[in-house]
Design a protein around this motif. Structure first.
Motif, PDB file in Angstrom:
ATOM      1  N   ILE B 154       0.812  -1.233   0.000  1.00 12.27           N
ATOM      2  CA  ILE B 154       0.000   0.000   0.000  1.00 12.27           C
ATOM      3  C   ILE B 154       0.844   1.282   0.000  1.00 12.27           C
ATOM      4  CG2 ILE B 154      -1.993  -1.093   1.140  1.00 12.27           C
ATOM      5  CD1 ILE B 154      -1.032   0.360   3.755  1.00 12.27           C
ATOM      6  N   VAL B 155       2.172   1.126   0.044  1.00 10.07           N
ATOM      7  CA  VAL B 155       3.019   2.324   0.216  1.00 10.07           C
ATOM      8  C   VAL B 155       2.888   3.332  -0.940  1.00 10.07           C
ATOM      9  CG1 VAL B 155       5.156   1.373  -0.792  1.00 10.07           C
ATOM     10  CG2 VAL B 155       5.292   3.086   1.025  1.00 10.07           C
ATOM     11  N   ASN B 156       2.577   2.843  -2.132  1.00 10.78           N
ATOM     12  CA  ASN B 156       2.446   3.790  -3.245  1.00 10.78           C
ATOM     13  C   ASN B 156       0.991   4.239  -3.443  1.00 10.78           C
ATOM     14  OD1 ASN B 156       1.537   1.422  -4.221  1.00 10.78           O
ATOM     15  ND2 ASN B 156       2.602   1.498  -6.189  1.00 10.78           N
ATOM     16  N   ILE B 185      -7.043   0.128   6.405  1.00  9.12           N
ATOM     17  CA  ILE B 185      -6.631   0.562   5.057  1.00  9.12           C
ATOM     18  C   ILE B 185      -7.877   0.812   4.196  1.00  9.12           C
ATOM     19  CG2 ILE B 185      -5.448  -0.210   2.941  1.00  9.12           C
ATOM     20  CD1 ILE B 185      -3.550  -1.796   4.880  1.00  9.12           C
ATOM     21  N   ASN B 186      -8.849  -0.091   4.317  1.00 14.14           N
ATOM     22  CA  ASN B 186     -10.098   0.025   3.569  1.00 14.14           C
ATOM     23  C   ASN B 186     -10.836   1.314   3.934  1.00 14.14           C
ATOM     24  OD1 ASN B 186     -13.352  -1.236   3.691  1.00 14.14           O
ATOM     25  ND2 ASN B 186     -12.221  -1.056   1.791  1.00 14.14           N
ATOM     26  N   LYS B 187     -10.791   1.652   5.211  1.00 12.95           N
ATOM     27  CA  LYS B 187     -11.471   2.877   5.666  1.00 12.95           C
ATOM     28  C   LYS B 187     -10.826   4.127   5.083  1.00 12.95           C
ATOM     29  CE  LYS B 187     -13.803   1.216   9.729  1.00 12.95           C
ATOM     30  NZ  LYS B 187     -13.536   0.707  11.058  1.00 12.95           N
ATOM     31  N   LEU B 188      -9.537   3.996   4.713  1.00 12.36           N
ATOM     32  CA  LEU B 188      -8.851   5.146   4.098  1.00 12.36           C
ATOM     33  C   LEU B 188      -9.206   5.281   2.613  1.00 12.36           C
ATOM     34  CD1 LEU B 188      -5.329   4.753   5.750  1.00 12.36           C
ATOM     35  CD2 LEU B 188      -7.009   6.542   6.232  1.00 12.36           C
ATOM     36  N   GLY B 189     -10.049   4.364   2.103  1.00  7.84           N
ATOM     37  CA  GLY B 189     -10.554   4.486   0.725  1.00  7.84           C
ATOM     38  C   GLY B 189     -10.038   3.442  -0.240  1.00  7.84           C
TER      39      GLY B 189
END
Lengths: 299, 231
Positions: B154-156, B185-189
């Protein structure tokens, strides 16, 4: 700027990877070193065999015997005519008086010559010593010289010279073939060793693909790594061809066994040889890496 | 808005086995979708086609408008840069530190060093491994290694995170920790598609569920609909 940063990172990674995969790097470097040492030694042999054959070839002379009744003026005219023919390296006229003098002074012929009375007519003939540029054309040149008016006969050791030329030709070709074959074998060996090195890093290539590295982004660090392995592997062979050869040359005073076999001077040969070895190491290292990496880039 | 549109996709391998048979499916941006089913039902084949490890035999897969199946081999990286993938076996490089493993995914973009540093630290903080950035994967537990793999994925800032059995090698407690990270992570979109065998996780998270059987979609459950029916 971005491309420059990526390239810098690739260079850094190639250095790091050589040390990170140390045992495999050592295997690749050793393979490159051993094979290039063999190439270096065969290069030294080949160059010296060629040097020797050239020296012998350069020594082959056509001796043109002139008609006895010719004056010195006529002899000089014939000398000029020969000089103007093609394939002539050098021409040297020796008049019969000079030859007699040389014979009388020489240890070998002095005993024969002492019975001759110098007041009697000189039985020898004026001669012109001719050296040719291309020894393969010596017969043709000798035949042309023989047709010149005033020339009695042109001798060059027929039969033996042709035989010598064909033997030297075979030696020359064989040494070239040996060096080329060795280079090909070296390329194959090195490229396979690097292939094994990269085989163990399939996982790394897979992860690089997974995180979005383009094929070229994956290839470049491996190519640079191959280049680095090639450079590192050619260090010892380069030392052998430079310091080792100079040591050999100095120890033998530039000749082997006798004055006939003169060794090739180290300069510029050792630099050319070193450059060739470095080039082989670099190219083979890069191509080996590229070949191996390509295999794992197919989806 | 749909991020993924799968239309009548079929995958037949060279040995004649049909892994996926006429699957059609749409996944919206920001969704969290579980794909479940028995071993060999085509779950992994389906998601492999999403990140273009495999090509569909027929049908179409649109990812953010790009026809993934039609991408040439040398252009595959373009799609890979838009998504992250997490595997059961983590796929970390053992000779790189935690920091280097994560930074690895950013360096290919040619970003400046300080920018890479900021992003790596931020993402390691998110997965709770900021304190272990100089450790090597072999010194970490399975859960920690999986968190490094998630951080790298997910870093990029991908729009889609594909997880292929990410908890398959982990104990229930560690699995739940990983799921908490994925939910965050999902909550961040980020859209998440996760293949799993772990019904307990599917039950607890109450997300959309797609049940595959013999290469076809046997049943679809909307969020909160799935109740432990087994696979």
């Amino acid at each position: 700027m971005k491309v420059f940063r990526i390239l810098l990172r690739d260079i850094r990674d190639s250095f790091r990877n050589v040390f990170r995969n140390f045992s495999l790097s050592v295997a690749s470097i050793s393979c490159i070193t051993i094979t290039l040492v063999v190439v270096a030694v065969s290069l030294i042999l080949s160059v010296n065999v060629n040097k020797f054959t050239k020296l012998v070839q350069d020594d082959v002379t056509i001796v043109v015997f002139l008609d006895k009744e010719l004056s010195l003026e006529d002899c000089k005219k014939i000398e000029t005519k020969i000089k103007n023919l093609g394939n002539i390296e050098s021409v040297k006229l020796k008049d019969k008086e000079k030859i007699r003098q040389e014979f009388m002074e020489s240890k070998t012929y002095a005993s024969i010559m002492k019975d001759w009375d110098t007041r009697e007519e000189n039985p020898l003939q004026d001669a012109i010593h001719v050296k040719v540029k291309d020894i393969n054309e010596i017969k043709k040149t000798a035949d042309t010289i023989e047709k010149i008016e005033g020339v009695d006969v042109a001798k060059y050791g027929e039969g033996m010279v042709e035989q010598l030329v064909s033997i030297f030709d075979i030696i020359k070709k064989a040494s070239y073939i040996a060096v080329i074959a060795l280079i090909i074998v070296t390329a194959f060996l090195i490229s396979n060793t690097i292939k094994i090195t990269i085989f163990s890093r399939q996982r790394e290539i897979g992860i690089m693909r997974l995180v979005g590295s383009s094929n070229i982004n994956i290839k470049i660090p491996f190519i640079l790594e191959g280049l680095l392995l090639g450079i590192l592997g050619s260090i010892i062979p380069i030392i052998i061809i430079t310091y080792g050869y100079v040591f050999l040359y100095d120890n033998f005073n530039g000749k082997l066994f006798s004055d006939i076999i003169k060794l090739q001077k180290p300069n510029p040969f050792m630099f050319q040889g070193a450059a060739l070895l470095l080039l082989i190491g670099m190219v083979v290292g890069m191509v080996g890496s590229l070949r191996a990496v390509k295999k794992y880039l197919k989806v | 808005m749909d991020l993924i549109r799968i239309k009548n996709v079929k995958k037949v391998y060279k040995n004649g086995v049909t892994a996926v048979n006429d699957v059609s499916l749409n996944i919206k941006k920001g969704e969290f979708v579980f794909i479940i089913g028995e071993t060999g039902c085509g779950k992994s084949s389906l998601i492999k086609m999403l990140y273009r490890e495999e090509k569909p035999t027929s049908g179409q897969i649109l990812l953010g408008g790009i026809d993934v199946g039609k991408l040439r081999n040398r252009k595959v990286y373009k799609i890979r840069r838009k998504l992250g993938v997490v595997f059961q076996d983590f796929k970390l490089l053992p000779k790189l530190t935690v920091y280097e493993n994560v930074a690895f995914a950013l360096e290919i973009f040619g970003l400046p060093k300080d920018e890479i540093h900021k992003k790596v630290i931020k993402v390691l903080d998110l997965v709770g491994l900021k304190a272990k950035l100089n450790q090597y994967p072999t010194n970490l537990s399975g859960g920690e290694q999986q968190r490094v793999a998630i951080a790298r994925a997910i870093v990029n800032g991908p729009k889609l995170l594909i997880c292929d059995e990410p908890t398959g090698n982990l104990d229930p407690k560690t699995s739940m920790e990983i799921m908490n990270v994925l939910e965050a992570i999902n909550k961040l979109g980020t859209t998440i598609i996760m293949v799993t065998h772990d019904i307990q996780i599917v039950n607890e998270l109450k997300k959309r569920v797609i049940l595959l059987k013999s290469g076809i979609i046997a049943k679809e459950y909307a969020e909160g609909e799935y109740k432990d029916e087994g696979i």
